[in-house]
Design an enzyme around this catalytic site. Sequence first.
Site, PDB file in Angstrom:
ATOM      1  N   ASP A 169     -29.654 -19.079  16.267  1.00 59.44           N
ATOM      2  CA  ASP A 169     -30.959 -19.711  16.391  1.00 59.44           C
ATOM      3  C   ASP A 169     -30.999 -20.826  15.356  1.00 59.44           C
ATOM      4  OD1 ASP A 169     -31.123 -18.014  14.164  1.00 59.44           O
ATOM      5  OD2 ASP A 169     -33.269 -17.682  14.430  1.00 59.44           O
ATOM      6  N   TYR A 184      -5.826   9.341   1.133  1.00 60.75           N
ATOM      7  CA  TYR A 184      -5.950   9.950   2.453  1.00 60.75           C
ATOM      8  C   TYR A 184      -4.704  10.771   2.746  1.00 60.75           C
ATOM      9  CZ  TYR A 184      -3.063   6.022   4.193  1.00 60.75           C
ATOM     10  OH  TYR A 184      -2.063   5.105   4.405  1.00 60.75           O
ATOM     11  N   HIS A 190       0.870  -1.183   0.000  1.00 56.15           N
ATOM     12  CA  HIS A 190       0.000   0.000   0.000  1.00 56.15           C
ATOM     13  C   HIS A 190       0.898   1.220   0.000  1.00 56.15           C
ATOM     14  CE1 HIS A 190      -2.635   3.131   1.379  1.00 56.15           C
ATOM     15  NE2 HIS A 190      -2.143   3.142   2.593  1.00 56.15           N
TER      16      HIS A 190
END
Length: 812
Positions: free
Chosen positions: A541, A255, A224
């Site tokens: 469940d 960013y 990266h």
Amino acid sequence: MAGPRVVIIGAGVVGAALADEISARGWTEVTVVDQGPLPATGGSSSHAPGLVFQTNPSKTMTEMARYTVEKFCSLDVDGQPCFLQVGGLEVATSPERVRELQRRHGWLASWGIESRLLSTEECVAQHPLVSPDKVLAGLLVPTDGLAKAVLAVEAQIRRATERGVRFLARHEVLDVPRSDGEVTGVLTDQGEIPADIVVCCAGIWGPKIARMVGMNLPLTPLGHQLAWTGPVPALAGQTQEAVRPILRHQDADLYYRDRFDGLGIGYYGHRPMPISADDILSVDEAEEMPSVLKFTEEDFEEAWSETQSLLPATKDAKVEEGINGLFSFTTDGLPLLGESPDVKGFWVAEAVWVTHSAGVGRAMAEWLVDGYCSSFDLHECDVNRFEPHQLSPEYVLARDCQNFVEVYDILHPLQPSGDPRPIRTSPFHARQQELGAFFLEANGWERPQWYEANAGLVEGRSIVTPNDWAARYWSPIVAAEAQTTRETVAMYDMTALKRLEVSGRGAGEFLERLCTGKVAKSVGSVTYTLLLDHDGGIRSDITVARLAPDLFQVGANGNLDLDWFTRHLPADGTVQVRDITPGTCCIGLWGPRARDVLQPLTDADFSASGLKYFRAKRAHIGSVPVTAMRLSYVGELGWELYTTADLGGKLWDTLWQAAEPLGGIAAGRGAFNSLRLEKGYRSFGTDMTYEHDPYEAGVGFAVKLDKDDFIGKAALERRKADVRRKLTCLTIDDPRAVVMGKEPVYDGDCAVGYVTSAAYGYTIGKGIAYAWLPAELAAPGTVVHIGYFDQSVEAVVAEEPLFDPAMSRLRG
């Protein structure tokens, strides 16, 4: 010293956090080993840019990030802070991203994190380098900021050391010795360290360490890009490391963070750069550190051009240095936490970024010390969640790289995964293709969402198209299929649901110990019941059908149920558990004319008295042997019909030939979801998770406290009298205001809960949303509002079920 002997492999930000958290809980016979020096060991923590954005569609990941922020804010090293809380700003440069920021703002409200949507002018005021001509809107999270990862490692090492934890630098792990299926220690190049528990926090080396015990981690290290500019003239004189919010420009996969008078730039827009954990250089071989690869300038060209457009002041600066830093990616973008299914005592805490590191440290410490995690719902992070095909090298590499590419993409909740696909197809797949099925993926299975062959059913029906976001991966055919199911009969492919076989002379006693209901009943009984953890939280469940005295079929939710059963098997071999899903298939035949379809095809009695509701029997449908269970998750008369995979095609054709003349259709998951919500049927993992108990979730009827002891019973007896929140049914009158899930629910201006499942109810003519709300707001008639993008959608608490409360259609 107290507690078992624990060896943590990896002294990065995760290993240090775990050592600190576990020693704070009294386990101090702990040793942490790392092949590198301390505190900068050479892994991802050592080069991480430190941006902590808490925004995440996952409640668990947001809560882990929040805890990391809170903890790091409390840490320092000799007066140096471990966290710079400058805030986090995401900007939108497209209308689509503006909408996405509104959605993300909703997540933050749902999960209890303060945030504000900003105008262009407010974005510039927060970050003056941003071009007002480029930015349309922004999202500010004031509590975000910069983690000083290496300092945080050092601070947590100091705290743990004071409690007696040993940290051993320059110890390369060579093996994890075992005896009788249990770990006995960790072998390093400097000798063996005895251990009862080994926790792998090795980050990018995780797959290599896990293979030492035969464990396959679906993790890929990928490069990266991170670059640092030289001085930016507009920032001249800045003496503080960071004064502006950390910045994300997700439309361009970028960013930014301050570094005094320069900027750090991170980029996800380049080609994926995977590397095998085996090919990462050692600490001594690496030029800088093992997790840092050479910067490839050509991959960064577009990022630099876009940076100069968004931040015009950078035109007067240059990129002076950069790296391709290795980070861990997984097939679903989530961490890998938990114990090996095969080697007792070998645990992993992998694929964890700095953002969530302290939260993961706390979660793992609770899990190890208490036997369960009380702070976070970990079902989506459990390393044992994967199906076998999801661990294949081809699948792992393809999906890990895809997650890198999509890390900043706008992803719809129903958006199907990419290649490799298709992987799993039911025996009905060819017939479904002939009917024009639109497929989405479920546990690797191709599952129809609707069928184009039913397009003619839309004519003459009043079907309102939902809003643009809800209309993605939707068709008006969904509505027609739902209504036709209520009118005549429909065939649903239920093959994607996990099926387990539990057998042996101890099977009944075994299931009674794990289940909240009484399941060891007469042969032919089917029971809806729950699996609980020791704290009373719902693990799953399930349905349990007793097919013979020593044979049960369990309808489960996924691989975690298989893992839970396997871990609790008695040592005497009296019980066996087997996943029968791949070799079987299932058709749900449901609707008021279901008996008209089925009864002429068999000599078995399928009348209301011949096979009662929640009973099972074996029969032949035409020439196909089936196990028929009288269950219905759409609230209509009918059966789940199971057979072996080789006979699935014949079963489909037999039913289809009988159903089509009666107006029967094949229907997809879109209709199924609408119909199940009209009946108020819960979906584990969406409506209820480990953090909820049965009384909160509205499934207390599945708990029989008068039966012998079962896991979680003692905790439930304490929790039953203190229900403070409830899973609540809401209805929405506006037909276009169909929400999708995870939206915040407001009482006035205060966010008080969040939506779980939602759909339009085509029988009742209203939108349906289930939501977690404070108990005092769960009374029918209460008006609340759902935050949906930039809208406030009025909703009303309703009695449930919304359809057929007398159950007359199911029991007819």
